[in-house]
Design an enzyme around this catalytic site. Structure first.
Site, PDB file in Angstrom:
ATOM      1  N   HIS A 267      38.911  13.317  15.448  1.00 31.33           N
ATOM      2  CA  HIS A 267      38.626  12.370  14.361  1.00 31.33           C
ATOM      3  C   HIS A 267      38.775  13.066  13.017  1.00 31.33           C
ATOM      4  O   HIS A 267      38.251  14.156  12.814  1.00 31.33           O
ATOM      5  CB  HIS A 267      37.199  11.826  14.517  1.00 31.33           C
ATOM      6  CG  HIS A 267      36.959  10.558  13.765  1.00 31.33           C
ATOM      7  ND1 HIS A 267      36.993  10.500  12.389  1.00 31.33           N
ATOM      8  CD2 HIS A 267      36.678   9.292  14.178  1.00 31.33           C
ATOM      9  CE1 HIS A 267      36.747   9.255  12.001  1.00 31.33           C
ATOM     10  NE2 HIS A 267      36.559   8.507  13.073  1.00 31.33           N
ATOM     11  N   ARG A 338      44.233   8.020  13.552  1.00 32.25           N
ATOM     12  CA  ARG A 338      43.402   9.220  13.514  1.00 32.25           C
ATOM     13  C   ARG A 338      44.177  10.501  13.813  1.00 32.25           C
ATOM     14  O   ARG A 338      43.930  11.538  13.199  1.00 32.25           O
ATOM     15  CB  ARG A 338      42.238   9.066  14.505  1.00 32.25           C
ATOM     16  CG  ARG A 338      41.237   8.030  14.064  1.00 32.25           C
ATOM     17  CD  ARG A 338      40.177   7.768  15.108  1.00 32.25           C
ATOM     18  NE  ARG A 338      39.168   6.856  14.581  1.00 32.25           N
ATOM     19  CZ  ARG A 338      38.137   6.408  15.283  1.00 32.25           C
ATOM     20  NH1 ARG A 338      37.993   6.790  16.552  1.00 32.25           N
ATOM     21  NH2 ARG A 338      37.255   5.596  14.745  1.00 32.25           N
ATOM     22  N   HIS A 430      35.995  13.893  18.955  1.00 35.55           N
ATOM     23  CA  HIS A 430      35.207  12.673  18.789  1.00 35.55           C
ATOM     24  C   HIS A 430      35.200  11.761  20.015  1.00 35.55           C
ATOM     25  O   HIS A 430      34.259  11.001  20.210  1.00 35.55           O
ATOM     26  CB  HIS A 430      35.752  11.905  17.586  1.00 35.55           C
ATOM     27  CG  HIS A 430      35.084  10.590  17.341  1.00 35.55           C
ATOM     28  ND1 HIS A 430      33.742  10.488  17.041  1.00 35.55           N
ATOM     29  CD2 HIS A 430      35.572   9.321  17.345  1.00 35.55           C
ATOM     30  CE1 HIS A 430      33.430   9.208  16.864  1.00 35.55           C
ATOM     31  NE2 HIS A 430      34.508   8.488  17.059  1.00 35.55           N
ATOM     32  N   ARG A 464      43.243   6.896  20.601  1.00 29.50           N
ATOM     33  CA  ARG A 464      42.535   5.620  20.427  1.00 29.50           C
ATOM     34  C   ARG A 464      42.526   5.212  18.959  1.00 29.50           C
ATOM     35  O   ARG A 464      42.183   6.006  18.089  1.00 29.50           O
ATOM     36  CB  ARG A 464      41.097   5.738  20.931  1.00 29.50           C
ATOM     37  CG  ARG A 464      40.289   4.460  20.725  1.00 29.50           C
ATOM     38  CD  ARG A 464      38.908   4.583  21.330  1.00 29.50           C
ATOM     39  NE  ARG A 464      38.100   5.586  20.680  1.00 29.50           N
ATOM     40  CZ  ARG A 464      37.406   5.395  19.555  1.00 29.50           C
ATOM     41  NH1 ARG A 464      37.482   4.233  18.919  1.00 29.50           N
ATOM     42  NH2 ARG A 464      36.663   6.360  19.048  1.00 29.50           N
TER      43      ARG A 464
END
Length: 666
Positions: A267, A338, A430, A464
């Protein structure tokens, strides 16, 4: 031919889920009363699944290692939850959410699962509003949305910077209703230490009461794991201190294939590491990138002056700042995905432009947003838009209303006021996209054993998108698993109660006790944290944001050495049959030390850069990730005694509704 059967239904993509639900077997309400289901984990995935299964009439046993189900790590999620409602009228749709999610995952997720996720996303918002989740609203009363990285629309629903907490309280209240009815039996402060397999099916678990140390047998007709991710293998991460891989790893050892273990999310907006004393890192929500601009000084001289405290960042003129995301990715700017933002920050810092004492931080600056919002408010109120003091005051009030708790958290940790000086951020571990392999029904390779939420691999590919974790957890728990598990359990309506005095339960309990005895009687000289930190440094330095063949080969050997040293020299104080947090931690670190090796092995096998996984040997001339079409598959590993002996299986990923091409956010 792969032995993996994803059980994806036939037919057009948009019809698969609807047709599948119409054709699977059902369990009648009268028979559900005779079927037991164990749910391990009470976060958004586990909590929503337990509540929904109990509401349907099943007998549910729910387990969590926290002292309360509402302390699951889902509570820490800040920024929001995605759904294709198109409330903003900006062109969003089910297909666009599906497309953005597959593209954001760099074409390494299963098409059918992602489309189903996009389909049910709209139901999640309605469900949560009905539960009383206090989503932010616009002036007219409609639910508000904001943007997140990797998309060109606003589809993220939020509750200030507390979205995870509010969603979890919704699931928790639904669970409590079923606990009150007697349909859920809650086992807090219990840790699952093994899955029990009877006649090839998951029929229960062995759990340890963390308060008394007692080992317990629990049986059921099916077992569901909603136990989250394994990012704490890196030691420093944004995960809660207790987050671990133990439940998933024990399932892996009992036959559940582990998929894409090397897929880890880094992250970009975390508070930087400040020293060796730290035990965890703190996330600043991605929502901040809606209004914060990320920059470093253009010259090394200015960067050095800022690091040494000779120059304040607010005193550096605009023309001497490098807003590098806006420069490199003009179409998305500060809202690139990200992985792109994280890699870009690392590149700037590695090149010498970092802005904190360690040289590992960039600025996230809200000065422009404060002025923009302030002028807008002054205009609305008929006040002087040229009054800098007034405009700043009004702008700060708007920013505080949107991000106030995040700003307060930053100031408490760093002791700097982010309204007055830019935040400092740096990438950190993260989330994990890897997890137990599951088919379309969310069942692992062990019949009767399901994995939901972050514990499985299915929806996020190699990266993600922000606000998709909460979407997947609640989709799996509320709207997918309750349908698909019935198809399997329809064969168990005459089975009756599963006894816990069978040889399988006896053998499993013996295995658990032997492991605990080995740890408690080891009488070494070094603490559990000593080994956890050693593992974490290897993982971050050689399996982290940038990887190469030589480092990964070194990591495999070094992790083996740390694991051998752990079993020779770890010291666990106290006794087995009592409250002993150090013993619980030792078991979790032992599992991390095995997972870590498989992680590095998987990363070594994947000879490409995709998503957040940058192989230095595979990059474009401009330093961007270079994905390779021959790696368009899921890596699924079968346990064979040691991580080094794991057998590699592949599930080919076929895209019939999306053109696979190089990602571009420029």
């Amino acid at each position: 031919m792969s032995i993996l059967d994803s059980k994806v239904p036939e037919g057009p993509l948009a019809e698969k889920w609807k047709n599948h639900k119409s054709n699977i077997n059902l369990v009648s309400p009268a028979n559900k009363r005779n079927i037991d289901i164990i749910v391990v984990g009470t976060g958004l995935a586990g909590g929503s699944a337990a509540a929904t299964l109990a509401e349907l009439g099943y007998n549910v046993k729910a387990f969590c290692f926290q002292d309360s189900a509402r302390r699951a790590h889902s509570i820490a999620a800040q920024g929001g939850i995605n759904a294709a409602k198109n409330y903003q009228g900006d062109g969003d749709s089910t297909y666009r959410l599906f497309y953005d999610t597959v593209k954001g995952g760099d074409y390494r997720s299963r098409e059918s699962n992602v489309h189903r996720l996009a389909e049910v996303s709209t139901n999640i918002i309605d469900q949560c509003v009905a539960q009383g989740v206090p989503f932010a609203r616009e002036y007219g009363g409609l639910l508000d949305n904001r943007s997140f990285g990797g998309v060109l629309v606003s589809r993220t629903f939020y509750a200030k910077g507390q979205t995870g907490q509010q969603l979890l309280l919704g699931a928790y209240s639904a669970m409590n209703r079923q606990i009150g009815r007697g349909k859920i039996k809650m086992y807090a402060r219990h840790e699952m230490l093994d899955v029990v397999i009877v006649d090839g099916k998951a029929r229960g678990i062995i759990a340890r009461n963390l308060v008394t140390g007692e080992i317990e047998r629990h049986s059921a007709h099916a077992v569901v794991l909603g136990t989250g991710g394994y990012g704490n293998a890196f030691y420093l991460s944004t995960y809660a201190m207790g987050s671990n891989v133990t439940a998933a790893w024990k399932a892996h050892k009992r036959g559940a294939f582990f998929a894409n273990p090397c897929f880890t999310q880094i992250h970009p907006t975390c508070i930087p590491v400040s020293g060796d004393h730290q035990s965890k890192l703190t996330l600043m929500s991605e929502s901040l990138r809606n209004d914060g601009r990320i920059w470093v000084p253009k010259t090394m001289e200015d960067a050095k002056a800022i690091r040494e405290g000779k120059l304040k960042p607010v005193d550096l003129p605009e023309d001497k700042r490098d807003y590098y995301l806006e420069r490199r990715y003009p179409a998305f700017g500060n809202l690139v995905p990200r992985d792109v933002a994280s890699r870009a920050a690392k590149e700037r810092c590695d090149s010498g432009y970092g802005v904190n004492k360690t040289g590992e931080a960039v600025f996230l600056d809200f000065a422009a947003a404060i002025q923009r919002y302030g002028k807008e408010q002054a205009h609305v109120k008929g006040l002087d838009e040229n009054d800098l003091t007034l405009v700043t005051k009004l702008g700060k009030e708007v920013v505080a209303s949107k991000y106030g708790n995040l700003f307060q958290m930053y100031e408490k940790i760093v002791d700097q006021n982010p309204y007055e000086t830019p935040m400092m951020i740096y990438p950190a571990v993260h989330y994990t996209m890897g997890g137990l392999w599951v088919d379309y029904n969310l069942m692992t390779t062990v019949p009767g054993l399901y994995a939901i939420g972050e514990a499985n691999f299915s929806d996020h590919g190699a990266n993600r998108l922000g606000a998709s974790a909460l979407m997947q957890g609640l989709a799996d728990g509320y709207f997918v698993l309750p349908y698909t598990i019935g198809d399997y359990l329809s064969n168990d309506i005459r089975t009756g109660k599963i006894p816990t005095d069978s040889p399988e339960f006896e053998a499993s309990e013996t295995y658990v006790r032997e492991n605990l005895n080995k740890l408690i009687n080891n009488k070494g000289t070094k603490s559990v944290d000593y080994f956890h930190k050693k593992l974490g440094k290897i993982m971050w330095n050689k399996c982290g944001m940038a990887r190469n063949r030589a480092h990964l080969q070194e990591a495999i050997e070094e992790i083996k050495q740390v694991r051998e040293e752990f079993w020779k020299d770890v010291f666990v104080p106290g006794a087995e049959n009592e409250y002993n947090e150090e013993l619980a931690k030792a078991g979790r670190v032992a599992d991390f030390l095995e997972l870590g090796e498989l992680f590095a092995k998987d990363a070594l096998e994947r000879e490409e850069s995709c998503g957040g996984h940058f192989r230095e040997e595979h990059q474009t001339e401009n330093g961007e990730a270079l994905r390779r079409p021959e790696y368009q598959y899921v890596s699924a590993w079968e346990y064979k005694g040691q991580p080094s002996q794991a057998i590699h299986h592949k599930e080919d990923l076929v895209y019939e509704n999306i053109e696979v091409k190089e990602r571009s956010y420029k």
